[in-house]
Design an enzyme around this catalytic site. Structure first.
Site, PDB file in Angstrom:
ATOM      1  N   GLY A 187      40.167  57.410   7.079  1.00  0.00           N
ATOM      2  CA  GLY A 187      41.169  57.224   8.129  1.00  0.00           C
ATOM      3  C   GLY A 187      40.554  56.761   9.437  1.00  0.00           C
ATOM      4  N   THR A 227      36.616  63.271   3.772  1.00  0.00           N
ATOM      5  CA  THR A 227      36.892  63.650   2.390  1.00  0.00           C
ATOM      6  C   THR A 227      36.415  62.572   1.431  1.00  0.00           C
ATOM      7  OG1 THR A 227      38.898  64.665   3.252  1.00  0.00           O
ATOM      8  CG2 THR A 227      38.691  64.525   0.881  1.00  0.00           C
ATOM      9  N   GLU A 261      40.016  37.358  -2.851  1.00  0.00           N
ATOM     10  CA  GLU A 261      41.170  37.624  -3.704  1.00  0.00           C
ATOM     11  C   GLU A 261      41.454  39.121  -3.753  1.00  0.00           C
ATOM     12  OE1 GLU A 261      42.359  35.007  -7.427  1.00  0.00           O
ATOM     13  OE2 GLU A 261      40.799  36.447  -7.960  1.00  0.00           O
ATOM     14  N   GLU A 289      45.993  56.430   4.716  1.00  0.00           N
ATOM     15  CA  GLU A 289      46.893  56.680   5.843  1.00  0.00           C
ATOM     16  C   GLU A 289      48.297  56.177   5.488  1.00  0.00           C
ATOM     17  OE1 GLU A 289      45.710  58.193   8.884  1.00  0.00           O
ATOM     18  OE2 GLU A 289      44.094  58.562   7.443  1.00  0.00           O
TER      19      GLU A 289
END
EC number: 2.7.1.-
Length: 305
Positions: free
Chosen positions: A76, A101, A225, A281
């Protein structure tokens, strides 16, 4: 040792996944200060602060000589720095130090999961250019997902089991912990259209999600891609199959229950509207437009020995 950089800025968040963030800062600065003549340590107190600091660096209001950025945190926090750098067009290399984490993209960069070891790797790391995902007006390094993966992220926020992080729970426990919601989708990938009903759609840039490798040997965040996966099966034992297979497995040998579509520009609508997980998130809902921006960001990469 000769300093590689003039002025580095180390961003961190006080609510990082590290048990003792101040101790962690001390452990990484030894190595970082050896490659930077000047190292600034910048606390991010509130969400959005890092993006504001990126704007100040761009306009030279922060300092006139910043030439590298470091981030200590989880996906995050890293995501916020990526958004700051992309939004304000900062052509600066970034060194990622795991501190949360999950740090899926650090696996791609061959960076150690321990922040102190990672900081030592920065000394000899080389700058590599990587693709970035643009989702509406946001940016991400690793993935965009909706359906089961959002339910999983919300479970983690509630302190429940992380299904994707603890793969042993996939298959058996997933049915008891989660009741996957079916939704209708309409998907356009490079002007080809797809529609149907599913419980999860993932668009991946990097090869790791939830700490495990997607078993496609040619999936690369440097190929210009993106790879979209539509999970057509209701049985989630299929997830167990996918994430436990080795890289050498042929995708088609694993299952017919997942459709894999490579592409560069993607539009997605759903009924009902669905929350969207962007690198862990949850900040958007469908409909969304996704595109790959090739070679958009510079990341310190450890050579794979």
């Amino acid at each position: 040792m000769e300093n590689k950089y003039t002025h580095g800025v180390l961003f961190y968040h006080e609510h990082s996944g590290l048990k003792n963030i101040n101790q962690g800062i001390g452990e990484v600065t030894t190595a970082l200060s050896s490659i930077c003549k000047h190292l600034s340590i910048q606390l991010s107190e509130n969400e959005g602060d890092i993006i504001k600091y990126c704007q100040e660096i761009k306009t030279k209001n922060y300092a006139k000589d910043v030439d590298i950025l470091f981030i200590l945190g989880g996906d995050g926090t890293v995501n916020e720095l990526i958004n700051g750098v992309m939004t304000h067009d900062l052509q600066l290399p970034i060194g990622i130090l795991p501190g949360g984490t999950f740090n899926d993209f650090t696996k791609t960069l061959n960076i150690a999961p321990n922040h102190k070891q990672a900081s030592e790797q920065m000394i000899s790391a080389q700058v590599g250019k990587y693709d970035v995902i643009k989702i509406n007006n946001q940016y991400a390094l690793n993935f965009v997902g909706l359906g089961l993966i959002v339910q999983n992220a919300e479970n983690v926020q509630d302190g429940s089991k992380d299904i994707f992080g603890k793969l042993s729970y996939i298959g058996s426990t997933v049915k008891t912990l989660l009741n996957p919601t079916q939704f209708n989708y309409q998907l356009s990938i490079d002007d080809k259209t797809y529609s149907g009903e599913t419980t999860m759609i993932l668009t991946a840039n990097g090869p790791f999600i939830g700490g495990s490798r997607i078993p496609l040997t040619d999936l690369s965040p440097q190929d210009g891609e993106l790879n979209t996966f539509i999970f057509n099966e209701q049985s989630f034992s299929i997830l167990n199959d996918i994430f436990k297979k080795r890289d050498s497995m042929n995708w088609n040998e694993i299952t017919q229950g997942i459709e894999h579509i490579p592409g560069k520009k993607i539009s997605l609508t759903t009924d009902p509207a669905m929350k969207v997980d962007i690198d862990g998130e949850i900040s958007l809902e469908t409909p969304i437009d996704i595109e790959v921006i090739p070679n958009a960001i510079q990341l310190l990469t450890v050579n794979d020995l």
